[in-house]
Design a protein around this motif. Structure first.
Motif, PDB file in Angstrom:
ATOM      1  N   GLY A  61     -19.177  15.473   0.549  1.00 55.24           N
ATOM      2  CA  GLY A  61     -17.810  15.985   0.525  1.00 55.24           C
ATOM      3  C   GLY A  61     -17.674  17.199  -0.369  1.00 55.24           C
ATOM      4  O   GLY A  61     -18.015  17.155  -1.550  1.00 55.24           O
ATOM      5  N   ALA A  86     -15.968   9.544  -6.736  1.00 53.49           N
ATOM      6  CA  ALA A  86     -15.226  10.577  -7.468  1.00 53.49           C
ATOM      7  C   ALA A  86     -14.030  11.044  -6.642  1.00 53.49           C
ATOM      8  O   ALA A  86     -14.033  10.939  -5.416  1.00 53.49           O
ATOM      9  N   GLY A  87     -13.023  11.570  -7.334  1.00 49.56           N
ATOM     10  CA  GLY A  87     -11.844  12.147  -6.671  1.00 49.56           C
ATOM     11  C   GLY A  87     -11.007  11.092  -5.972  1.00 49.56           C
ATOM     12  O   GLY A  87     -10.914   9.941  -6.415  1.00 49.56           O
ATOM     13  N   MET A  88     -10.391  11.480  -4.847  1.00 49.20           N
ATOM     14  CA  MET A  88      -9.526  10.544  -4.122  1.00 49.20           C
ATOM     15  C   MET A  88     -10.295   9.322  -3.670  1.00 49.20           C
ATOM     16  O   MET A  88      -9.719   8.237  -3.503  1.00 49.20           O
TER      17      MET A  88
HETATM   18  C1  LIG Z   1      -3.643  13.582   5.057  1.00 52.71           C
HETATM   19  C2  LIG Z   1      -3.805  14.049   3.633  1.00 52.71           C
HETATM   20  C3  LIG Z   1      -3.094  13.424   2.649  1.00 52.71           C
HETATM   21  C4  LIG Z   1      -3.228  13.836   1.329  1.00 52.71           C
HETATM   22  N1  LIG Z   1      -2.568  13.162   0.399  1.00 52.71           N
HETATM   23  C5  LIG Z   1      -2.770  13.448  -0.863  1.00 52.71           C
HETATM   24  C6  LIG Z   1      -2.188  12.675  -1.884  1.00 52.71           C
HETATM   25  O1  LIG Z   1      -1.484  11.751  -1.663  1.00 52.71           O
HETATM   26  N2  LIG Z   1      -2.436  12.980  -3.129  1.00 52.71           N
HETATM   27  C7  LIG Z   1      -3.241  14.010  -3.435  1.00 52.71           C
HETATM   28  O2  LIG Z   1      -3.454  14.280  -4.590  1.00 52.71           O
HETATM   29  N3  LIG Z   1      -3.787  14.773  -2.518  1.00 52.71           N
HETATM   30  C8  LIG Z   1      -3.590  14.522  -1.250  1.00 52.71           C
HETATM   31  N4  LIG Z   1      -4.185  15.279  -0.321  1.00 52.71           N
HETATM   32  C9  LIG Z   1      -4.896  16.501  -0.737  1.00 52.71           C
HETATM   33  C10 LIG Z   1      -6.330  16.346  -1.027  1.00 52.71           C
HETATM   34  O3  LIG Z   1      -6.985  15.442  -0.168  1.00 52.71           O
HETATM   35  C11 LIG Z   1      -6.645  15.889  -2.431  1.00 52.71           C
HETATM   36  O4  LIG Z   1      -5.752  16.111  -3.407  1.00 52.71           O
HETATM   37  C12 LIG Z   1      -7.903  16.543  -2.928  1.00 52.71           C
HETATM   38  O5  LIG Z   1      -8.287  17.625  -2.157  1.00 52.71           O
HETATM   39  C13 LIG Z   1      -8.928  15.463  -2.959  1.00 52.71           C
HETATM   40  O6  LIG Z   1     -10.098  15.984  -3.476  1.00 52.71           O
HETATM   41  P1  LIG Z   1     -11.433  15.278  -3.215  1.00 52.71           P
HETATM   42  O7  LIG Z   1     -12.477  16.102  -3.859  1.00 52.71           O
HETATM   43  O8  LIG Z   1     -11.343  13.848  -3.608  1.00 52.71           O
HETATM   44  O9  LIG Z   1     -11.634  15.249  -1.641  1.00 52.71           O
HETATM   45  P2  LIG Z   1     -11.173  16.218  -0.454  1.00 52.71           P
HETATM   46  O10 LIG Z   1     -10.583  17.484  -0.912  1.00 52.71           O
HETATM   47  O11 LIG Z   1     -10.378  15.390   0.488  1.00 52.71           O
HETATM   48  O12 LIG Z   1     -12.577  16.570   0.206  1.00 52.71           O
HETATM   49  C14 LIG Z   1     -13.354  15.617   0.849  1.00 52.71           C
HETATM   50  C15 LIG Z   1     -14.303  16.348   1.776  1.00 52.71           C
HETATM   51  O13 LIG Z   1     -15.263  15.423   2.244  1.00 52.71           O
HETATM   52  C16 LIG Z   1     -15.580  15.753   3.568  1.00 52.71           C
HETATM   53  N5  LIG Z   1     -16.144  14.558   4.180  1.00 52.71           N
HETATM   54  C17 LIG Z   1     -15.516  13.372   4.378  1.00 52.71           C
HETATM   55  N6  LIG Z   1     -16.368  12.480   4.921  1.00 52.71           N
HETATM   56  C18 LIG Z   1     -17.554  13.127   5.076  1.00 52.71           C
HETATM   57  C19 LIG Z   1     -18.822  12.740   5.591  1.00 52.71           C
HETATM   58  N7  LIG Z   1     -19.041  11.500   6.060  1.00 52.71           N
HETATM   59  N8  LIG Z   1     -19.820  13.647   5.634  1.00 52.71           N
HETATM   60  C20 LIG Z   1     -19.617  14.915   5.161  1.00 52.71           C
HETATM   61  N9  LIG Z   1     -18.435  15.319   4.648  1.00 52.71           N
HETATM   62  C21 LIG Z   1     -17.414  14.451   4.613  1.00 52.71           C
HETATM   63  C22 LIG Z   1     -14.265  16.201   4.162  1.00 52.71           C
HETATM   64  O14 LIG Z   1     -14.463  17.015   5.306  1.00 52.71           O
HETATM   65  C23 LIG Z   1     -13.626  16.948   3.000  1.00 52.71           C
HETATM   66  O15 LIG Z   1     -13.886  18.325   3.031  1.00 52.71           O
HETATM   67  C24 LIG Z   1      -4.076  14.924   1.002  1.00 52.71           C
HETATM   68  C25 LIG Z   1      -4.789  15.542   2.007  1.00 52.71           C
HETATM   69  C26 LIG Z   1      -4.658  15.123   3.315  1.00 52.71           C
HETATM   70  C27 LIG Z   1      -5.456  15.800   4.358  1.00 52.71           C
END
Ligand SMILES: Cc1cc2nc3c(=O)[nH]c(=O)nc-3n(C[C@H](O)[C@H](O)[C@H](O)COP(=O)(O)OP(=O)(O)OC[C@H]3O[C@@H](n4cnc5c(N)ncnc54)[C@H](O)[C@@H]3O)c2cc1C
Length: 266
Positions: free
Chosen positions: A32, A222-224
């Protein structure tokens, strides 16, 4: 000099194959390319570890680009200011404890600083399974994202890694795979993915950090994904917790790697 298409083709294929082959065994594999995965990759690469990041989409940056509801500004709380400053992401202060950053600058700077530190990014690659032996994650099973999207019947390939970070956001995809293979085996209260709760920014930000930990031997969330795995609330478009979570995941793994004899490349 006339440009030669075959020289261009050869350069791309050779360079990509070098990068791929030198990352079929790594210290850490990040799944991710959102903010938590990118900053974790940056920290690990900066510390001299061999680290690869696999992202399903064409673009890196996960949920950063759209800010909140496509207003492409993000909020970061003061606690994560050192991360912004280290990376050189500009920010503006709002009231005492909030900083606002341009989402495009944040996503692109995070990506560029991580790659320049040595993180190898493989976009358009989906992680569809894990490599597991004796109840420890040992690596990932990979396929091209378009293969997955087209539903083509094509076998995946594999890479080995001493640690894996599940930074797949809300989907918590690596944990989901593990939960199917080892029912009840995750180190969460229920032994399964507990699932995300309704929005509560303040609580969610501290819980994201608290829940950034090893959820199965060799697998750190990590993260969400940390929030979803441990049943924390969602937090809305505030990103400090994502950055601090990625840093925590990386530092925890660096400590473990320092304790373990190295039998894979650093
Ligand atoms: C529908 C939706 C709801 C949201 N709701 C919230 C919320 O309530 N609160 C909040 O703070 N933010 C929310 N966000 C924004 C955002 O997701 C987060 O805040 C933040 O970007 C999370 O960061 P992260 O690093 O945990 O993961 P993300 O930014 O979500 O990145 C995860 C990445 O992993 C990749 N990935 C997933 N599975 C795989 C796999 N099997 N193989 C390869 N790559 C993969 C995805 O393509 C994505 O690019 C939301 C986004 C969306 C789309």
């Amino acid at each position: 000099m006339e440009l030669d298409e075959v020289v261009i083709t050869r350069a791309i294929i050779e360079r990509y194959m070098d990068k791929l082959l030198s990352h079929v065994e790594t210290d850490v594999a990040v799944v991710g390319g959102g903010p938590s995965g990118l900053i974790a990759g940056y920290e690990l690469a900066k510390a001299g570890k061999k680290v690869a990041l696999f992202e399903r989409k064409l673009s890196i940056g996960g949920g950063v680009w759209g800010g909140g509801m496509m207003f492409n500004e993000i909020v970061v709380q003061d606690a994560a200011r050192p991360v912004l400053e280290e990376l050189g992401i500009r920010h503006r202060r709002v009231q005492d404890h909030y900083l606002v950053c341009d989402a495009v600058e944040t996503a692109s700077t995070l990506t560029s600083r991580a790659v320049q530190a040595g993180l190898a990014v493989f976009n358009c690659v989906t992680v569809e399974d894990v490599l597991m032996r004796e109840d420890r994650i040992l690596g990932l099973v990979l396929n091209w994202a378009p293969v997955d999207m087209a539903g083509l019947h094509i076998d995946p390939l594999t890479m080995r890694s001493r640690y894996v970070i599940d930074a797949t956001g809300h989907a918590t995809e690596v944990c989901r795979v593990v939960q199917e293979k080892v029912p009840g085996g995750l180190r969460t209260p229920s032994g399964r993915i507990d699932g995300e709760k309704s929005m509560w920014s303040d609580r969610a930000e501290s819980l994201t950090l608290e829940n950034t930990r090893e959820v199965f031997p060799g697998l750190v969330v990590a993260g969400m994904a940390a929030n979803a795995a441990f049943g924390g609330p969602r937090m809305g478009p505030i990103f400090g917790g994502m950055l601090l979570s990625g840093v925590k995941a990386a530092r925890w793994i660096l400590d473990r790697l320092a304790e373990e004899p190295a039998d894979t490349p650093s």
